[in-house]
Design an enzyme around this catalytic site. Sequence first.
Site, short mmCIF file in Angstrom:
data_model
loop_
_atom_site.label_atom_id
_atom_site.label_comp_id
_atom_site.label_asym_id
_atom_site.label_seq_id
_atom_site.Cartn_x
_atom_site.Cartn_y
_atom_site.Cartn_z
N LYS A 184 0.86 -1.19 0.00
CA LYS A 184 0.00 0.00 0.00
C LYS A 184 0.90 1.24 0.00
O LYS A 184 1.16 1.86 1.03
CB LYS A 184 -0.92 -0.04 1.22
CG LYS A 184 -2.21 0.72 1.02
CD LYS A 184 -3.28 0.24 1.96
CE LYS A 184 -4.48 1.14 2.01
NZ LYS A 184 -5.21 1.28 0.76
N GLU A 220 -7.78 -6.14 -9.69
CA GLU A 220 -8.61 -5.43 -8.71
C GLU A 220 -8.98 -4.06 -9.26
O GLU A 220 -8.72 -3.76 -10.43
CB GLU A 220 -7.90 -5.34 -7.37
CG GLU A 220 -6.58 -4.59 -7.40
CD GLU A 220 -5.96 -4.43 -6.01
OE1 GLU A 220 -6.71 -4.34 -5.02
OE2 GLU A 220 -4.73 -4.37 -5.93
N1 PLP Z 1 -7.14 -2.90 -2.99
C1 PLP Z 1 -6.68 -1.64 -3.00
C2 PLP Z 1 -5.90 -1.18 -4.18
C3 PLP Z 1 -6.93 -0.79 -1.91
O1 PLP Z 1 -6.48 0.46 -1.90
C4 PLP Z 1 -7.70 -1.28 -0.83
C5 PLP Z 1 -7.95 -0.44 0.33
O2 PLP Z 1 -7.32 -0.50 1.33
C6 PLP Z 1 -8.16 -2.60 -0.88
C7 PLP Z 1 -7.87 -3.37 -1.96
C8 PLP Z 1 -8.94 -3.16 0.25
O3 PLP Z 1 -8.13 -3.49 1.33
P1 PLP Z 1 -8.69 -3.49 2.80
O4 PLP Z 1 -9.84 -4.43 2.81
O5 PLP Z 1 -7.56 -3.99 3.63
O6 PLP Z 1 -9.09 -2.11 3.12
C1 COI Z 2 -9.26 1.83 1.98
O1 COI Z 2 -10.25 1.19 1.69
O2 COI Z 2 -8.88 1.97 3.16
C2 COI Z 2 -8.44 2.50 0.99
O3 COI Z 2 -7.33 2.86 1.29
C3 COI Z 2 -8.97 2.71 -0.34
C4 COI Z 2 -8.81 4.12 -0.78
C5 COI Z 2 -9.12 4.13 -2.22
C6 COI Z 2 -9.66 5.06 -0.01
#
Ligand code: PLP
Ligand code: COI
Length: 341
Positions: A184, A220
Site C-alpha cells: 500500500k 482489482e
Molecule cells: N485494494 C486496494 C488497491 C486498496 O487500496 C484497498 C484499500 O485499502 C483494498 C484493496 C482493500 O483493502 P482493505 O480491505 O484492507 O481495506
Molecule cells: C481503503 O479502503 O482503506 C483504501 O485505502 C482505499 C482508498 C481508495 C480510499
Amino acid sequence: MEKKNIDWSNIGFGYIQTEKRYVSYYKEGDWDHGSLTEDANIVLNECAGVLQYAQTIFEGLKAYTTDDGRIVAFRPDLNAERMASSAEHLEMPVFPKERFVDAVTEVVKANAAYVPPYGSGATLYIRPYMFGSNSVIGVKPANEYQFRIFCTPVGPYFKGGAKPLTICVSDFDRAAPHGTGHIKAGLNYAMSLHAIVTAHKNGYDENMYLDPGTRSKVEETGGANFLFVTKDGKVVTPKSDSILPSITRRSLMHVAKEYLGLEAEEREVYLDELTDFAECGLCGTAAVISPVGKVVDHGREICFPSGMTEMGPVTRKLYDTLTGIQMGRIEAPKGWIHVIE
Ligand code: PLP
Ligand code: COI
C-alpha cells in the site's frame, strides 16, 4: 462525551479535520516515543524524500460504535502487519505492531466525539501513513521518517450507497509483474489517477485492472478487491501476487465459509469467465462491499444477473454478516474486534 454536531447520515467519503493526530519521528535509527498533536499541517524541506521520490506508504481502517455503545476498531493488527510489509518493500523502517495498535487506540480515543453514532451509516476512517522526511537528491531511501495517524468521519465511498456500480475494463495497468501492486504505497494510487479520471469522464464508477503480463485475468480496482459469486453460490476471489491483500476480502472469505457455510475459493479469474458469475462486488475498508451490476469491456457489456437495482442475495448476506460483526450485533471471531473504549 458529547458527539460533534455533524449530519452523520449525509456525509460522503471526504476529509473532515478532527482535533488530534498522532506523530512519531524516526531519526538516527530509532522511533521516538510519539505523541498526539493538534497541528494538522506538516512542514517539510523542499527536497524531502517523499516529495522527490514518493517514498510514502499508508493504511486504512475503521472504528465503529457498536450496538451497545462501545467504540471498536476492526483488525488493526493486520493493518500493522501489512504496513510493515509495505515499509520493507520501500526500504523504510517498520513501525512496531504493538505501537501501531496503541497509536490507533490513542488517536480514536482522543477524537471520540467524531466517531459516528451507531446506526448513522457513517464510520470513523483511520489513516496511518509514513514518509521519508529528510532531504534526498540522489535516488536512495531517506534516513528520517514520520509515522502519523489521523482520522476522519466518513460515509459511503461510492455515491449512491448500495446502488450497483458500472465499471470498465481499464486500458491502463495498475501494477507491474514483480512490482509494488501488493503493497500500500502512494505510488500505486498516483498512477491510478489518470485512469480513474478517464473512467469517470466516460461515465464509469471504477476501473477493473487486468494482470499486466497477459491482460487476460482480473486483478482489482484502484481501491478494492473483487468478489464474485458463481451461479451455484460459491464465492470466488482473484488470486494474484500483484493485488493488495485486502483485510476485508480475507475477512469475507472466512465469513463465507465459517458463518454462511458457503464454498469460498481464491483462484485466478479470467476476464472471459465473468459471464459465468451471478454476482460481483468490490470489497475494502472504504468500499465495505459495493455491488457491481455491470462490467464494460471495450463496448461489450457483461451484466450480472443480480442486476442494477440492488445487491445480489449472497453479497447481501456477506455484507450483513461482516457489518454485523463490526458493529457488535454478531459474535466476532477471536481477535477481530479491538475495543477502544
Ligand atoms: N485494494 C486496494 C488497491 C486498496 O487500496 C484497498 C484499500 O485499502 C483494498 C484493496 C482493500 O483493502 P482493505 O480491505 O484492507 O481495506
Ligand atoms: C481503503 O479502503 O482503506 C483504501 O485505502 C482505499 C482508498 C481508495 C480510499
